[in-house]
Design an enzyme around this catalytic site. Structure first.
Site, PDB file in Angstrom:
ATOM      1  N   ILE A 197       0.858  -1.193   0.000  1.00 35.44           N
ATOM      2  CA  ILE A 197       0.000   0.000   0.000  1.00 35.44           C
ATOM      3  C   ILE A 197       0.893   1.243   0.000  1.00 35.44           C
ATOM      4  CG2 ILE A 197      -1.789   1.264   1.295  1.00 35.44           C
ATOM      5  CD1 ILE A 197      -2.735  -1.397   0.024  1.00 35.44           C
ATOM      6  N   ASN A 211      -5.349  -5.312   7.354  1.00 39.53           N
ATOM      7  CA  ASN A 211      -5.023  -6.456   6.507  1.00 39.53           C
ATOM      8  C   ASN A 211      -5.208  -7.732   7.318  1.00 39.53           C
ATOM      9  OD1 ASN A 211      -3.901  -7.944   4.307  1.00 39.53           O
ATOM     10  ND2 ASN A 211      -1.952  -8.031   5.404  1.00 39.53           N
ATOM     11  N   HIS A 213      -3.554 -11.592   7.563  1.00 40.38           N
ATOM     12  CA  HIS A 213      -2.418 -12.404   7.102  1.00 40.38           C
ATOM     13  C   HIS A 213      -2.625 -13.831   7.612  1.00 40.38           C
ATOM     14  CE1 HIS A 213       1.584 -13.106   5.593  1.00 40.38           C
ATOM     15  NE2 HIS A 213       1.809 -13.814   6.699  1.00 40.38           N
TER      16      HIS A 213
HETATM   17  C1  GAR Z   1      -6.250 -15.156   2.634  1.00 32.78           C
HETATM   18  O1  GAR Z   1      -5.898 -16.346   3.223  1.00 32.78           O
HETATM   19  C2  GAR Z   1      -5.441 -14.020   3.206  1.00 32.78           C
HETATM   20  O2  GAR Z   1      -5.061 -14.234   4.527  1.00 32.78           O
HETATM   21  C3  GAR Z   1      -4.222 -14.041   2.322  1.00 32.78           C
HETATM   22  O3  GAR Z   1      -4.763 -14.267   1.050  1.00 32.78           O
HETATM   23  C4  GAR Z   1      -5.868 -15.135   1.156  1.00 32.78           C
HETATM   24  C5  GAR Z   1      -6.988 -14.615   0.274  1.00 32.78           C
HETATM   25  O4  GAR Z   1      -8.006 -15.561   0.189  1.00 32.78           O
HETATM   26  N1  GAR Z   1      -3.497 -12.826   2.406  1.00 32.78           N
HETATM   27  C6  GAR Z   1      -2.162 -12.787   2.435  1.00 32.78           C
HETATM   28  O5  GAR Z   1      -1.464 -13.772   2.341  1.00 32.78           O
HETATM   29  C7  GAR Z   1      -1.576 -11.388   2.595  1.00 32.78           C
HETATM   30  N2  GAR Z   1      -0.183 -11.474   2.856  1.00 32.78           N
HETATM   31  P1  GAR Z   1      -9.413 -15.183  -0.413  1.00 32.78           P
HETATM   32  O6  GAR Z   1      -9.160 -14.543  -1.760  1.00 32.78           O
HETATM   33  O7  GAR Z   1     -10.151 -16.479  -0.538  1.00 32.78           O
HETATM   34  O8  GAR Z   1     -10.074 -14.259   0.534  1.00 32.78           O
END
Ligand code: GAR
Length: 296
Positions: A197, A211, A213
């Site tokens: 961001i 966010n 994680h």
């Molecule tokens: C989620 O698990 C989120 O925690 C991760 O992406 C996935 C999105 O899933 N984010 C990261 O890793 C950020 N560093 P989704 O598209 O099914 O919501």
């Protein structure tokens, strides 16, 4: 009765006494001046005299109390009080509020969220479901950098506007702030959004970008730590516990202050896929609740 008035006007002690005195003196002065002025109007029937007198007194009263309130030091209170009465009578700006200002007035009462997502969008879907009939929180925009992301179909099905962004303008340009403002966005939720961001957006939304994680930060975060890569790293490190971290966003990847964490076991039989499923369950269970509690 006096207690009720004090609460209603949010005043107490001497100020209350001075306000009552202003009402009394201002009211009497209005009656007195009204009677003195009436002979100016050559009015025949009594009923017409009464109507003109009421009209005159109604016009004189605000003036009289405002004048009397000055030496009593209550001018600001009476200014507000008279404005409020005017609004109730449909006079003044709010009384004739245009449709546009009505909309913007309503939008200040509603928290408009933008969900930034680059992937399948299962978290986005849960957040949309959670706030679908919420009285004051609304998912108003989906921001996405990937034209083939599953989240776009979700937005389409749910009838939520989409802002498809491109890297140069987002990272080094104006960060699409104008578009976010157009949608009166007040809070940004990252749900599987991969780009860093930019500072411009963080400055524009201080403490209003969060966010999620899929690990227990500060471990297993940072650039490239996304989705399955995170779970594989957790398994490779032989951790027997993983979880989720919801945190404020700052200019460093996966770094801002932690708001919430939840944990789950890592089983010896786990693959990145099976761990991802368990983590997703945790995310779906908690993210919307945490957003709601922050917005309250
Ligand atoms: C989620 O698990 C989120 O925690 C991760 O992406 C996935 C999105 O899933 N984010 C990261 O890793 C950020 N560093 P989704 O598209 O099914 O919501």
């Amino acid at each position: 009765m006096f207690e009720r008035l004090q609460k209603k006007w949010k005043v107490k002690g001497w100020q209350f006494v001075l306000i009552i005195a202003t009402f009394a003196i201002g009211g009497s002065a209005t009656g007195f001046i009204g009677k003195k002025l009436m002979p100016i109007f050559p009015i025949g029937p009594t009923w017409l005299w009464v109507i003109v007198y009421i009209l005159l007194v109604t016009l004189l009263w605000p003036l009289a109390v405002l004048l009397v309130s000055i030496p009593f030091g209550q001018f600001p209170f009476f200014c507000k009080y008279i404005k409020k009465i005017g609004r109730r009578m449909g006079i003044g700006r709010s009384g004739v509020r245009s449709q546009k200002s009505e909309e913007s007035h309503l939008s200040t009462l509603t928290s408009h969220i933008a969900v930034f997502a680059s992937g399948a969008g299962s978290n986005a879907q849960k957040i949309i479901d959670h706030f679908r009939s919420h009285p004051s929180i609304n998912v108003s925009l989906i921001v996405c950098n990937n034209p083939s992301a599953g989240v776009l179909q979700i937005a389409n099905k749910e009838g939520i506007p989409v802002l498809l962004i491109e890297k140069e303008r987002f990272i080094r340009g104006d960060a699409y702030i104008k578009e976010l403002e157009e949608h009166t966005i007040g809070f940004i939720v990252l749900a599987g959004f991969l780009w860093k961001i930019p500072a411009a957006l963080i400055t524009m939304y201080p403490g209003k970008i969060i966010n999620i994680h899929p690990a227990l930060l500060p471990k297993y975060g940072g650039k490239g730590m996304y989705g399955k890569a995170v779970h594989q790293a957790v398994i490779n490190a032989g951790e027997n516990e993983s979880g989720i971290t919801i945190h404020y966003v700052d200019e460093v990847y996966d770094h801002g202050k932690t708001i919430f964490q939840a944990r789950c076991p890592v089983l010896s039989s786990d693959t990145a896929e099976s761990l991802a499923q368990r983590i997703h369950k945790l995310e779906h269970e908690h993210y919307s609740q945490v957003i709601e509690s922050l917005l309250k």
